[in-house]
Design a protein around this motif. Sequence first.
Motif, PDB file in Angstrom:
ATOM      1  N   UNK A  61       0.813  -1.223   0.000  1.00  0.00           N
ATOM      2  CA  UNK A  61       0.000   0.000   0.000  1.00  0.00           C
ATOM      3  C   UNK A  61       0.844   1.269   0.000  1.00  0.00           C
ATOM      4  N   UNK A  62       2.155   1.136   0.047  1.00  0.00           N
ATOM      5  CA  UNK A  62       3.062   2.294   0.051  1.00  0.00           C
ATOM      6  C   UNK A  62       4.020   2.160  -1.113  1.00  0.00           C
ATOM      7  N   UNK A  63       3.633   2.704  -2.246  1.00  0.00           N
ATOM      8  CA  UNK A  63       4.455   2.528  -3.437  1.00  0.00           C
ATOM      9  C   UNK A  63       4.242   3.689  -4.405  1.00  0.00           C
ATOM     10  N   UNK A 105      -0.845   9.620  -0.243  1.00  0.00           N
ATOM     11  CA  UNK A 105       0.056  10.593   0.393  1.00  0.00           C
ATOM     12  C   UNK A 105       0.318  10.159   1.829  1.00  0.00           C
ATOM     13  N   UNK A 106       1.582  10.062   2.175  1.00  0.00           N
ATOM     14  CA  UNK A 106       1.970   9.589   3.503  1.00  0.00           C
ATOM     15  C   UNK A 106       2.878  10.612   4.173  1.00  0.00           C
ATOM     16  N   UNK A 107       2.776  10.669   5.485  1.00  0.00           N
ATOM     17  CA  UNK A 107       3.600  11.580   6.270  1.00  0.00           C
ATOM     18  C   UNK A 107       4.177  10.824   7.463  1.00  0.00           C
ATOM     19  N   UNK A 108       5.456  11.041   7.712  1.00  0.00           N
ATOM     20  CA  UNK A 108       6.083  10.513   8.917  1.00  0.00           C
ATOM     21  C   UNK A 108       6.155  11.620   9.956  1.00  0.00           C
ATOM     22  N   UNK A 152      18.937   1.927   4.911  1.00  0.00           N
ATOM     23  CA  UNK A 152      18.880   1.958   3.456  1.00  0.00           C
ATOM     24  C   UNK A 152      19.735   3.072   2.868  1.00  0.00           C
ATOM     25  N   UNK A 153      20.157   4.027   3.709  1.00  0.00           N
ATOM     26  CA  UNK A 153      20.905   5.173   3.215  1.00  0.00           C
ATOM     27  C   UNK A 153      20.036   6.132   2.427  1.00  0.00           C
ATOM     28  N   UNK A 154      18.750   6.186   2.740  1.00  0.00           N
ATOM     29  CA  UNK A 154      17.832   7.018   1.962  1.00  0.00           C
ATOM     30  C   UNK A 154      17.228   8.154   2.787  1.00  0.00           C
ATOM     31  N   UNK A 155      17.927   8.573   3.845  1.00  0.00           N
ATOM     32  CA  UNK A 155      17.393   9.660   4.681  1.00  0.00           C
ATOM     33  C   UNK A 155      17.175  10.942   3.882  1.00  0.00           C
ATOM     34  N   UNK A 156      18.022  11.187   2.892  1.00  0.00           N
ATOM     35  CA  UNK A 156      17.935  12.446   2.147  1.00  0.00           C
ATOM     36  C   UNK A 156      16.712  12.514   1.239  1.00  0.00           C
ATOM     37  N   UNK A 157      16.030  11.393   1.056  1.00  0.00           N
ATOM     38  CA  UNK A 157      14.835  11.398   0.214  1.00  0.00           C
ATOM     39  C   UNK A 157      13.585  11.816   0.984  1.00  0.00           C
ATOM     40  N   UNK A 158      13.759  12.113   2.271  1.00  0.00           N
ATOM     41  CA  UNK A 158      12.658  12.573   3.124  1.00  0.00           C
ATOM     42  C   UNK A 158      12.994  13.978   3.617  1.00  0.00           C
ATOM     43  N   UNK A 170      10.542  13.001  -2.699  1.00  0.00           N
ATOM     44  CA  UNK A 170      10.951  12.370  -3.960  1.00  0.00           C
ATOM     45  C   UNK A 170      10.137  11.128  -4.284  1.00  0.00           C
ATOM     46  N   UNK A 171       9.056  10.928  -3.548  1.00  0.00           N
ATOM     47  CA  UNK A 171       8.233   9.745  -3.774  1.00  0.00           C
ATOM     48  C   UNK A 171       8.525   8.668  -2.756  1.00  0.00           C
ATOM     49  N   UNK A 172       7.508   7.892  -2.440  1.00  0.00           N
ATOM     50  CA  UNK A 172       7.649   6.925  -1.350  1.00  0.00           C
ATOM     51  C   UNK A 172       8.509   5.723  -1.740  1.00  0.00           C
ATOM     52  N   UNK A 173       8.447   5.301  -2.999  1.00  0.00           N
ATOM     53  CA  UNK A 173       9.286   4.173  -3.414  1.00  0.00           C
ATOM     54  C   UNK A 173      10.759   4.547  -3.407  1.00  0.00           C
ATOM     55  N   UNK A 174      11.060   5.790  -3.767  1.00  0.00           N
ATOM     56  CA  UNK A 174      12.446   6.255  -3.754  1.00  0.00           C
ATOM     57  C   UNK A 174      13.043   6.166  -2.355  1.00  0.00           C
ATOM     58  N   UNK A 175      12.206   6.387  -1.342  1.00  0.00           N
ATOM     59  CA  UNK A 175      12.688   6.389   0.038  1.00  0.00           C
ATOM     60  C   UNK A 175      12.670   5.006   0.680  1.00  0.00           C
ATOM     61  N   UNK A 176      11.586   4.250   0.479  1.00  0.00           N
ATOM     62  CA  UNK A 176      11.352   3.055   1.287  1.00  0.00           C
ATOM     63  C   UNK A 176      11.430   1.734   0.541  1.00  0.00           C
ATOM     64  N   UNK A 177      11.229   1.750  -0.759  1.00  0.00           N
ATOM     65  CA  UNK A 177      11.100   0.489  -1.498  1.00  0.00           C
ATOM     66  C   UNK A 177      12.327   0.196  -2.358  1.00  0.00           C
ATOM     67  N   UNK A 178      12.636   1.075  -3.288  1.00  0.00           N
ATOM     68  CA  UNK A 178      13.738   0.820  -4.224  1.00  0.00           C
ATOM     69  C   UNK A 178      15.072   0.584  -3.517  1.00  0.00           C
ATOM     70  N   UNK A 179      15.455   1.421  -2.538  1.00  0.00           N
ATOM     71  CA  UNK A 179      16.737   1.153  -1.864  1.00  0.00           C
ATOM     72  C   UNK A 179      16.720  -0.136  -1.044  1.00  0.00           C
ATOM     73  N   UNK A 180      15.545  -0.544  -0.574  1.00  0.00           N
ATOM     74  CA  UNK A 180      15.455  -1.813   0.159  1.00  0.00           C
ATOM     75  C   UNK A 180      15.733  -2.982  -0.780  1.00  0.00           C
TER      76      UNK A 180
END
Length: 411
Positions: free
Chosen positions: A39-41, A56-59, A73-79, A198-208
């Motif tokens: 559901x997060x992609x 749309x998701x918010x942390x 994941x090294x993706x902190x900069x995408x948030x 930059x999009x949720x997949x850029x932050x949470x999915x693709x780097x994983x």
Amino acid sequence: MAMIHVIGAGMAGLACAVRCAMAGHKVALYEAAPRAGGRCRSFMDEGLGCVIDNGSHMLLGANRNTKDYLKRLGSQDSVTEIRPASFPFRDIRTGAQWNLRPGSPWIPLWLLNPRRRVPGSSPADYIKALRLGRASASATVGDFIKDDDPMMEAFWQPLCQAVLNTDAKEASARLLWKALSLSFFKGEAACRPMIFSQGISTALVDPALRLLESKGTIVRFQSRLRGLRWQDKAVLALRFPEGLLRVANDDAVVLAVPPDVCAELWPDAKPPQEARPIVNIHFKLDAEIDLPGGQPFLGLIGSDAQWLFARKNILSVTISAATKHVDRPNIELATQIWGEISRILGRNMGRLPPWRVIKERRATIAQTPAIVAQRPAARTILGNLFLAGDWTNTGLPATIEGSISSGYIAA
């Protein structure tokens, strides 16, 4: 070496797989869909001609496990973290606008400043939240905050819908208290909104997926588990359409699947089945737009559209606890919401632009006291079978943080 079989590549499954792979374990990840994220992609929408998030998701700054996951994941900069914390709102009926700006939890002088509170509220209205800390397991938010409370519509209802995806009248008071105790009562830093710029997949999915590939993880898409075979309190095999996959004595299996799928695969879990939908509408504009309040998001009062999110020239609307909207025709819903947006932005936005409606009919479990009490633990009666998902008993709301936490617990 023993193998950990993770079934489901949503947030819970990815978090579990990442945690296990980074600890040096062999991992195999199976996903029924052709892509990861659940559901997060993010995906390319052919009608809009651009990549959008399914919702749309918010942390928040308080989301400790999600921040740890991003770091791994090294993706902190995408948030993008918004500091100091600020939550802009607008009442579309009166035009009133305000920014809720939390401050120190120890000396809450910010409550004395009317410009940092909901209009017409007093410091005492916020202190009422402390009563939720004494709520019983069966109590709802509505048991503590009544309809005629001046804060119900402008604070409690938006909070319950955003955090619990459930109407305040029936939402679990104890679960909302947990969310407040980790954020609002921890102070400004814990409340900072974090946006997937930059999009949720850029932050949470693709780097994983990249990390798992680097660790030698087996990842199989369009691989739907059809059943389990077990004996003597252990899973012995996984049944896929192409045949049985043996589970060795030292292997483990994690079911990181939605509750309805879990009920088919492992009914002994008795997962909660009552769900609440979320509707998202994406509009593609001719140019980038600035929202009132100066943030990339805006909370709305007196509107069916509850939250606006702006990213470049995509304007997205989120409607949580959307039971009354989920069966409406898409064109009817898009037209109505576009009319509301035009009034909110205070100018003629023109005719309906290109749009896309996305309906998650089972976005989360219904986070009522009765349903929350049904959440199962990660451990099962089978020694090598574990459960993960935001619907399991993490003690947290069913959010991204809840999903990732469940994956960590299972790991």
